[in-house]
Design an enzyme around this catalytic site. Structure first.
Site, PDB file in Angstrom:
ATOM      1  N   ARG A  46       0.846  -1.199   0.000  1.00  0.00           N
ATOM      2  CA  ARG A  46       0.000   0.000   0.000  1.00  0.00           C
ATOM      3  C   ARG A  46       0.878   1.245   0.000  1.00  0.00           C
ATOM      4  NH1 ARG A  46      -2.902  -3.178   3.737  1.00  0.00           N
ATOM      5  NH2 ARG A  46      -2.132  -1.951   5.501  1.00  0.00           N
ATOM      6  N   LYS A 219     -19.287  17.236  -2.637  1.00  0.00           N
ATOM      7  CA  LYS A 219     -18.814  16.120  -3.480  1.00  0.00           C
ATOM      8  C   LYS A 219     -20.000  15.196  -3.740  1.00  0.00           C
ATOM      9  CE  LYS A 219     -15.465  12.375  -3.960  1.00  0.00           C
ATOM     10  NZ  LYS A 219     -14.206  11.755  -3.520  1.00  0.00           N
TER      11      LYS A 219
END
Length: 336
Positions: A46, A219
């Site tokens: 990650r 958003k």
């Protein structure tokens, strides 16, 4: 509340035809995408993936802000440079996902509420001290038989407004994300109806909780038919339905609107954003841009596959998809 400071950050995030990169996948989501490509589901991979993103050349030409996950905030490159420092050097404002995910809403089968308000004020203060200047909270609304209910819409709107007020208290611009999911057979008209109801309730609560609209960014989802709907409307119809909805319910004072991609095919998301600017660019009272995750990152992730030799090609694709959406904001995107 430093209203001038909040407005300044919101304006910087919306400036110069740029948009936001949502690189804030939770551990579970990131690992799921890794698993599909055979990438080891570990913290180190990650870190490698996020390093690929923040070191991408020319990313800052299309991206004004990057939404991070808590793990990413503290990660560094192999050379020991913090990701926050790299973003700052590029002129990209760092943001942070602060909700703790959606869980079942008790008493309302099939509906969800987002958790994370407990202890949020202290977490926001820590993030601000680290140099982070905006945050994000996502609520999810599903369309199905008998849902969403008024209660589900109400409780998620209240939670979004409380989050936003807490952000502004410490100097962070809140990204308010009420997502009407694409899953289902619903029509474009049904999505428009539900999106309108959700946004009306969200802004009512933002007013009630004394949130400064100029110092926040919405958003939202685009108004689109469900993925299983038999009629998949064309790009112009989606653009018209979306902007018509927003002009009715999103106050002109809002600092900006940055669309989520919500699982749309990446080229189609760009085409739809482009059409909105092409058809309605002169009518919109707020800056309208993108805050995409998969629609920018997934093509690059497909190339990288966890292999160091693929980093350069993956970065080139990442920068390209970001630039496509910057072009769409100028109504200049062409799907070659």
């Amino acid at each position: 509340m430093d209203i001038h400071g909040l407005k300044n950050i919101a304006q910087r995030l919306m400036a110069d035809d740029k948009g936001l990169l949502a690189m804030d996948e939770s551990l579970a989501t990131c690992n799921k995408r890794f698993k599909a490509l055979g990438i080891p589901e570990t913290e180190e991979f990650r870190r490698k993936y996020r390093q690929l993103i923040v070191t991408t050349p020319l990313l800052e030409e299309s991206i004004s802000g990057a939404i991070l996950f808590d793990e990413t905030v503290y990660q560094k490159t192999e050379d020991g440079v913090s990701f926050l420092s790299l973003l700052e050097h590029k002129g990209i404002i760092a943001g942070i996902k602060v909700d703790e995910g959606a869980v079942a809403l008790a008493g309302f089968p099939g509906e969800k509420i987002t958790e994370g308000l407990d202890g949020l004020r202290n977490r926001l203060e820590v993030y601000y001290s680290l140099g982070i200047r905006f945050a994000k909270w996502r609520a999810v609304i599903k369309i199905d038989e008998g849902i969403p209910t008024k209660a589900c819409i109400k409780v998620n709107a209240v939670t979004l407004a409380r989050y936003a007020a807490l952000c502004q208290e410490v100097g962070l611009v809140p990204i308010v994300e009420p997502e009407v999911l694409m899953d289902g057979e619903h029509t474009l008209g049904k999505c428009a109806e539900v999106t309108s109801l959700v946004l009306k309730e969200v802004f009512n609560e933002l007013y009630e909780q004394r949130v400064c609209l100029e110092g926040m960014i919405l958003k939202p989802n685009m108004v689109v038919p469900g993925l299983e709907c038999k009629v998949q409307n064309d790009v112009e119809e989606v653009a018209e339905a979306t902007i018509s909805c927003f002009l009715r319910v999103v106050p002109a004072a809002v600092g900006g609107v940055a669309f989520l991609s919500g699982g749309q095919p990446y080229e189609l998301a760009s085409e739809r954003l482009n059409m909105m600017h092409l058809r309605f660019g002169q009518l919109m009272p707020w800056p309208l841009t993108f805050s995409f995750s998969r629609a920018i990152q997934q093509p690059a992730l497909d190339i990288w596959k966890g292999q160091d030799q693929n980093v350069k090609a993956a970065q080139e694709m990442l920068a390209f998809r970001a630039s496509c959406n910057s072009a769409a904001r100028r109504a200049a995107y062409k799907n070659a």
